[in-house]
Scaffold this active site. Sequence first.
Site, PDB file in Angstrom:
ATOM      1  N   THR A 156       7.996  -6.486 -24.894  1.00 25.49           N
ATOM      2  CA  THR A 156       9.157  -5.609 -24.788  1.00 25.49           C
ATOM      3  C   THR A 156       8.710  -4.308 -25.443  1.00 25.49           C
ATOM      4  O   THR A 156       7.928  -4.347 -26.409  1.00 25.49           O
ATOM      5  CB  THR A 156      10.411  -6.160 -25.517  1.00 25.49           C
ATOM      6  OG1 THR A 156      10.113  -6.256 -26.906  1.00 25.49           O
ATOM      7  CG2 THR A 156      10.818  -7.524 -24.999  1.00 25.49           C
ATOM      8  N   HIS A 157       9.150  -3.196 -24.893  1.00 26.19           N
ATOM      9  CA  HIS A 157       8.692  -1.872 -25.350  1.00 26.19           C
ATOM     10  C   HIS A 157       7.167  -1.764 -25.270  1.00 26.19           C
ATOM     11  O   HIS A 157       6.559  -1.003 -26.023  1.00 26.19           O
ATOM     12  CB  HIS A 157       9.138  -1.576 -26.788  1.00 26.19           C
ATOM     13  CG  HIS A 157      10.590  -1.842 -27.028  1.00 26.19           C
ATOM     14  ND1 HIS A 157      11.559  -0.879 -26.910  1.00 26.19           N
ATOM     15  CD2 HIS A 157      11.252  -2.994 -27.343  1.00 26.19           C
ATOM     16  CE1 HIS A 157      12.752  -1.413 -27.168  1.00 26.19           C
ATOM     17  NE2 HIS A 157      12.590  -2.697 -27.418  1.00 26.19           N
ATOM     18  N   SER A 278     -16.618   5.393  -9.027  1.00 28.40           N
ATOM     19  CA  SER A 278     -16.477   6.830  -9.258  1.00 28.40           C
ATOM     20  C   SER A 278     -17.742   7.505  -8.759  1.00 28.40           C
ATOM     21  O   SER A 278     -18.842   6.963  -8.903  1.00 28.40           O
ATOM     22  CB  SER A 278     -16.300   7.076 -10.756  1.00 28.40           C
ATOM     23  OG  SER A 278     -16.689   8.389 -11.072  1.00 28.40           O
ATOM     24  N   LYS A 284     -17.592   2.947 -13.620  1.00 27.75           N
ATOM     25  CA  LYS A 284     -16.179   2.816 -13.240  1.00 27.75           C
ATOM     26  C   LYS A 284     -15.916   1.815 -12.125  1.00 27.75           C
ATOM     27  O   LYS A 284     -16.680   1.672 -11.194  1.00 27.75           O
ATOM     28  CB  LYS A 284     -15.625   4.181 -12.794  1.00 27.75           C
ATOM     29  CG  LYS A 284     -15.435   5.180 -13.899  1.00 27.75           C
ATOM     30  CD  LYS A 284     -14.465   4.736 -14.985  1.00 27.75           C
ATOM     31  CE  LYS A 284     -13.035   4.813 -14.536  1.00 27.75           C
ATOM     32  NZ  LYS A 284     -12.545   6.193 -14.463  1.00 27.75           N
ATOM     33  N   GLU A 291      -3.047   1.477  -7.265  1.00 25.61           N
ATOM     34  CA  GLU A 291      -2.554   2.833  -7.562  1.00 25.61           C
ATOM     35  C   GLU A 291      -1.853   3.409  -6.340  1.00 25.61           C
ATOM     36  O   GLU A 291      -0.838   4.091  -6.444  1.00 25.61           O
ATOM     37  CB  GLU A 291      -3.711   3.734  -8.000  1.00 25.61           C
ATOM     38  CG  GLU A 291      -4.236   3.385  -9.380  1.00 25.61           C
ATOM     39  CD  GLU A 291      -5.513   4.132  -9.731  1.00 25.61           C
ATOM     40  OE1 GLU A 291      -5.652   4.554 -10.875  1.00 25.61           O
ATOM     41  OE2 GLU A 291      -6.386   4.301  -8.854  1.00 25.61           O
ATOM     42  N   TYR A 318      28.212  12.723  17.125  1.00 24.08           N
ATOM     43  CA  TYR A 318      26.785  13.016  17.091  1.00 24.08           C
ATOM     44  C   TYR A 318      26.505  14.483  16.811  1.00 24.08           C
ATOM     45  O   TYR A 318      27.173  15.368  17.321  1.00 24.08           O
ATOM     46  CB  TYR A 318      26.130  12.623  18.432  1.00 24.08           C
ATOM     47  CG  TYR A 318      24.640  12.895  18.439  1.00 24.08           C
ATOM     48  CD1 TYR A 318      23.747  11.982  17.886  1.00 24.08           C
ATOM     49  CD2 TYR A 318      24.130  14.088  18.950  1.00 24.08           C
ATOM     50  CE1 TYR A 318      22.387  12.247  17.853  1.00 24.08           C
ATOM     51  CE2 TYR A 318      22.776  14.356  18.920  1.00 24.08           C
ATOM     52  CZ  TYR A 318      21.901  13.422  18.372  1.00 24.08           C
ATOM     53  OH  TYR A 318      20.565  13.689  18.341  1.00 24.08           O
ATOM     54  N   LYS A 326      14.762   9.467  12.063  1.00 25.50           N
ATOM     55  CA  LYS A 326      13.726   8.508  12.471  1.00 25.50           C
ATOM     56  C   LYS A 326      12.410   8.578  11.715  1.00 25.50           C
ATOM     57  O   LYS A 326      11.890   7.553  11.273  1.00 25.50           O
ATOM     58  CB  LYS A 326      13.453   8.670  13.968  1.00 25.50           C
ATOM     59  CG  LYS A 326      14.589   8.167  14.810  1.00 25.50           C
ATOM     60  CD  LYS A 326      14.364   8.474  16.276  1.00 25.50           C
ATOM     61  CE  LYS A 326      15.674   8.662  16.984  1.00 25.50           C
ATOM     62  NZ  LYS A 326      16.507   9.750  16.419  1.00 25.50           N
TER      63      LYS A 326
HETATM   64  N1  ARG Z   1      16.528  12.627  20.482  1.00 26.84           N
HETATM   65  C1  ARG Z   1      17.889  12.463  20.123  1.00 26.84           C
HETATM   66  C2  ARG Z   1      17.966  11.807  18.736  1.00 26.84           C
HETATM   67  O1  ARG Z   1      17.014  11.269  18.324  1.00 26.84           O
HETATM   68  C3  ARG Z   1      18.587  11.570  21.105  1.00 26.84           C
HETATM   69  C4  ARG Z   1      20.039  11.808  21.250  1.00 26.84           C
HETATM   70  C5  ARG Z   1      20.275  13.136  21.868  1.00 26.84           C
HETATM   71  N2  ARG Z   1      21.607  13.371  22.213  1.00 26.84           N
HETATM   72  C6  ARG Z   1      22.040  14.592  22.500  1.00 26.84           C
HETATM   73  N3  ARG Z   1      23.254  14.716  22.849  1.00 26.84           N
HETATM   74  N4  ARG Z   1      21.264  15.622  22.381  1.00 26.84           N
HETATM   75  O2  ARG Z   1      18.949  11.881  18.055  1.00 26.84           O
END
Ligand code: ARG
Length: 465
Positions: A156-157, A278, A284, A291, A318, A326
């Site tokens: 601990t610590h 190294s 080394k 890491e 949207y 993504k």
């Molecule tokens: N490439 C767009 C995305 O990844 C797909 C959806 C596009 N929709 C639109 N109304 N422009 O979000």
Amino acid sequence: MGKQLWGSRFSKSLAKEANDFNSSLHFDSVMFEEDIQGSIAHATMLGETNIISKEESQKISNGLKEILEDIKQGKLQFDYDLEDIHTQIEKWLIDKIGETGKKVHTGRSRNDQVALDLRMYLKKEVLKIKTLLLNLLKTLINLQKKHTQTYLSGYTHLQRAQVITFAHYLGAYVEMYKRDFERLENAFERIDTMPLGAGALACSTYNIDNKMTAELLNFQNVMLNSLDAVSDRDFVIETASCLSIIMMHLSRFAEELILYTTSEFKFVEFDDGFTTGSSLMPQKKNPDILELIRGKTGRVYGNLFSILTVMKSLPLAYNKDMQEDKEGIFDSIRTVKDCLAILPEVLTTMKINKDKMLLSVNEGFLNATEVADYLVKKGVPFRDAHGISGKLVVYCINNNKNLTTLSLNEYKQKSELFEDDIYQKITPEAQVNNKTIVGSPSENSVMKVIKINEKWLEKKENNND
Ligand code: ARG
């Protein structure tokens, strides 16, 4: 007009710079399989509900299956001037089967389509990560079984505290990775909602059977609100968060192992196959792999924060901002998979230096608590017993002794209650094995927990597909 799906409304093409800036194909192309499977299911539903004819539906499905094969065999090259994977697949379909191909988008928008693709993609990848976690857990449990009597100091610590075993130490991480697995399992349930039918934001007037599409795509639930279906990305955030917690656990483990390989500890030694040298210092041996696991935690946290920030204050439904959902999650998935794949290799090849571990137990008065507990069992209140034991430690330090080399006479000077049996109560074995509750470091307890966890593993292995 141009290569856009929506070109007819416009009097001129999108500027090249704007097109390049707008396009997501260079990263969303990894979802080609999900996009195609989603479209096949959608077209099948359109045929079954007579929104399009059965022949048209069949023609679309066959065309899409051929496109999938062609991509896999490298016969089709992505056209990065196109806006996204949805545009690309639809274009290939129309090129292949002609006019009928234009019907695939009936009752659908790219807004519900992209949400579907991403959910399908995450479901697939979460399963893979869960499998990797199970493999790491198996490796840890096998290692645990060999080290239920390998004593070392717990800290601990970062100061020596009490004796544990290496099996018990590893067991802490077993529990963490089990929870990581269950967190993903739990997040999966919420990813598992099929958004098609929502259309752009408010559905369509076709009699879409989204339950059928969900069944075809192996989704447990369908969306209950079209605005929500196209505009939330909490399932991405939740996955990114689960992955961040995994990295947090991996980085702590990596950090400790790095520490344990230093000359100051020397508890473990990594195999040459998993260490680097190294270019300057010939002696080394560097733990680069661990890491990197520790370091990669930063980008996974970053990806979580990035998507949280993208979604903050975003009005429904949207918005193109959401295209930024993504790359981060793809990166987190790749990173976590890489780390989980390599760690078991490092663990199974590393040498465990039992003697060095034991040394850490024999120096540092780890048995001072046991000395106090000895007096407590003879009726001394714990606070007083703690004080007596503390005085004994100071005496040892001043006289260059430790609690096992102290004579009974010296013990008795601090309390008459000490007898000869004190010595057997403060060995490393006794310190560990006199503890009985499940969860303690004793061999008995650790073996019980290993059995519980092996059953857990077996159950999860059978369900994880
Ligand atoms: N490439 C767009 C995305 O990844 C797909 C959806 C596009 N929709 C639109 N109304 N422009 O979000």
